[in-house]
Design a protein around this motif. Structure first.
Motif, PDB file in Angstrom:
ATOM      1  N   SER A 210       0.872  -1.169   0.000  1.00 49.23           N
ATOM      2  CA  SER A 210       0.000   0.000   0.000  1.00 49.23           C
ATOM      3  C   SER A 210       0.913   1.225   0.000  1.00 49.23           C
ATOM      4  O   SER A 210       1.559   1.531   1.006  1.00 49.23           O
ATOM      5  N   LEU A 211       0.982   1.926  -1.129  1.00 49.07           N
ATOM      6  CA  LEU A 211       1.960   2.987  -1.327  1.00 49.07           C
ATOM      7  C   LEU A 211       1.284   4.361  -1.316  1.00 49.07           C
ATOM      8  O   LEU A 211       0.328   4.605  -2.048  1.00 49.07           O
ATOM      9  N   ASP A 212       1.819   5.251  -0.467  1.00 49.75           N
ATOM     10  CA  ASP A 212       1.315   6.626  -0.376  1.00 49.75           C
ATOM     11  C   ASP A 212       2.528   7.557  -0.310  1.00 49.75           C
ATOM     12  O   ASP A 212       3.088   7.782   0.757  1.00 49.75           O
ATOM     13  N   VAL A 213       2.952   8.069  -1.464  1.00 50.09           N
ATOM     14  CA  VAL A 213       4.159   8.889  -1.558  1.00 50.09           C
ATOM     15  C   VAL A 213       3.825  10.222  -2.222  1.00 50.09           C
ATOM     16  O   VAL A 213       3.203  10.244  -3.292  1.00 50.09           O
ATOM     17  N   THR A 214       4.253  11.316  -1.594  1.00 50.58           N
ATOM     18  CA  THR A 214       4.060  12.658  -2.138  1.00 50.58           C
ATOM     19  C   THR A 214       5.423  13.298  -2.373  1.00 50.58           C
ATOM     20  O   THR A 214       6.236  13.383  -1.447  1.00 50.58           O
ATOM     21  N   LEU A 215       5.683  13.728  -3.631  1.00 53.03           N
ATOM     22  CA  LEU A 215       6.954  14.341  -3.992  1.00 53.03           C
ATOM     23  C   LEU A 215       6.701  15.730  -4.558  1.00 53.03           C
ATOM     24  O   LEU A 215       5.711  15.939  -5.271  1.00 53.03           O
ATOM     25  N   LEU A 216       7.604  16.682  -4.251  1.00 52.15           N
ATOM     26  CA  LEU A 216       7.496  18.021  -4.828  1.00 52.15           C
ATOM     27  C   LEU A 216       8.263  18.084  -6.141  1.00 52.15           C
ATOM     28  O   LEU A 216       7.699  18.322  -7.200  1.00 52.15           O
ATOM     29  N   SER A 217       9.590  17.855  -6.073  1.00 50.77           N
ATOM     30  CA  SER A 217      10.382  17.877  -7.311  1.00 50.77           C
ATOM     31  C   SER A 217      11.198  16.607  -7.505  1.00 50.77           C
ATOM     32  O   SER A 217      11.882  16.461  -8.502  1.00 50.77           O
ATOM     33  N   GLY A 218      11.147  15.702  -6.574  1.00 51.85           N
ATOM     34  CA  GLY A 218      11.900  14.465  -6.717  1.00 51.85           C
ATOM     35  C   GLY A 218      11.198  13.468  -7.620  1.00 51.85           C
ATOM     36  O   GLY A 218      10.064  13.667  -8.058  1.00 51.85           O
ATOM     37  N   LYS A 219      11.873  12.363  -7.893  1.00 50.24           N
ATOM     38  CA  LYS A 219      11.338  11.319  -8.767  1.00 50.24           C
ATOM     39  C   LYS A 219      10.937  10.097  -7.950  1.00 50.24           C
ATOM     40  O   LYS A 219      11.611   9.714  -7.003  1.00 50.24           O
ATOM     41  N   LEU A 220       9.846   9.461  -8.363  1.00 48.04           N
ATOM     42  CA  LEU A 220       9.392   8.222  -7.758  1.00 48.04           C
ATOM     43  C   LEU A 220       9.697   7.072  -8.705  1.00 48.04           C
ATOM     44  O   LEU A 220       9.297   7.086  -9.872  1.00 48.04           O
ATOM     45  N   ARG A 221      10.403   6.084  -8.195  1.00 48.07           N
ATOM     46  CA  ARG A 221      10.731   4.905  -8.997  1.00 48.07           C
ATOM     47  C   ARG A 221      10.230   3.665  -8.271  1.00 48.07           C
ATOM     48  O   ARG A 221      10.577   3.440  -7.107  1.00 48.07           O
ATOM     49  N   VAL A 222       9.435   2.859  -8.974  1.00 48.94           N
ATOM     50  CA  VAL A 222       8.880   1.635  -8.397  1.00 48.94           C
ATOM     51  C   VAL A 222       9.111   0.488  -9.368  1.00 48.94           C
ATOM     52  O   VAL A 222       9.282   0.708 -10.573  1.00 48.94           O
TER      53      VAL A 222
END
Length: 254
Positions: A210-222
């Motif tokens: 269960s993924l809950d990630v908030t980014l402003l300028s970064g990158k999300l890698r899954v």
């Protein structure tokens, strides 16, 4: 040189309070604590109070005290350690029970502890194993868990980096510019907050996340979805908030 030997009930309770020097905890015989102190501080205290052994350079036994001392303590496995030091490194070759260490710039190196609380300014913490709970807070000090951490892990750092090799603990981590690397995470929940630090987590295959990630300028890698769906072997929750740091999740075999 001060040399004293005390009879104690296992586990012993060791209390060390110095400003500078060095503290080494080495394997000792059951029921015995042996203390050697090399110091020029007048009135240095090495005494037994019930099952507690006090080793202190302050006559009033305050939390931080003045004076340099090189301390070697031989203690039985499972002993509890409480230490307040400024620039003295603390090193233990003995698996300990409850550990509470406060230091300014002194590094901490432990083989194992059941519960561990460490507060540092610029000192690093290096521990092989933590059995039940780890709480670490620092300004620029780094945290490294070489082997395994269980139970719960709570970390708060400014610019210090975090490296945990293997954990099935519940994780709560807050960093500013420090990076966090969890090489293998098999716990039920992990929560991360970071400003400019990167977060990198390895999880086992066949994990339902269960993924809950908030980014402003970064990158999300899954990881990419598997070509063939198989029933999950575990369920976990991962939460994250970053400003400019990246958030990466990898699949890692245990």
């Amino acid at each position: 040189m001060i040399h004293k030997t005390f009879s104690v009930d296992d586990p012993a309770d060791i209390d060390v309070r110095i400003e500078s020097g060095r503290v080494d905890i080495r394997p000792g015989s059951p029921g015995t604590v042996d203390v050697r102190v090399d110091t020029k501080v007048p009135g240095f205290i090495v005494e037994q109070r019930g099952n507690s052994i006090l080793v202190s350079s302050d006559k009033n036994a305050s939390w931080l005290s003045r004076g340099s001392a090189y301390i070697v303590i031989e203690a039985p496995e499972g002993s509890d350690l409480r230490a307040g030091v400024a620039s003295a490194p603390v090193r233990s070759e003995v698996p300990l029970g409850k550990v509470d260490i406060r230091t300014a710039s002194g590094d901490i190196e432990l083989v194992a502890a059941e519960t561990l609380v460490a507060k540092t300014a610029s000192g690093d913490l290096d521990v092989e194993r933590v059995g039940r709970a780890l709480r670490f807070s620092s300004a620029s000090g780094d945290l490294r868990v070489v082997d395994h951490a269980s139970g719960s892990v709570v970390v708060s750092t400014a610019s210090g980096d975090v490296h945990i090799e293997h954990t099935d603990a519940t994780i709560e981590m807050n960093t500013a510019s420090g990076d966090a690397y969890i090489i293998y995470f098999a716990g039920k929940s992990a929560s991360f907050k970071a400003m400019s630090g990167d977060i990198d987590i390895g999880i086992p295959p066949r994990s339902n996340v269960s993924l809950d990630v908030t980014l402003l300028s970064g990158k999300l890698r899954v990881p990419d979805a598997p070509a063939r769906e198989e029933p999950p072997e575990r369920h976990m929750s991962i939460k994250g908030k970053t400003v400019s740091g990246d958030f990466t999740i990898n699949l890692v075999d245990g």
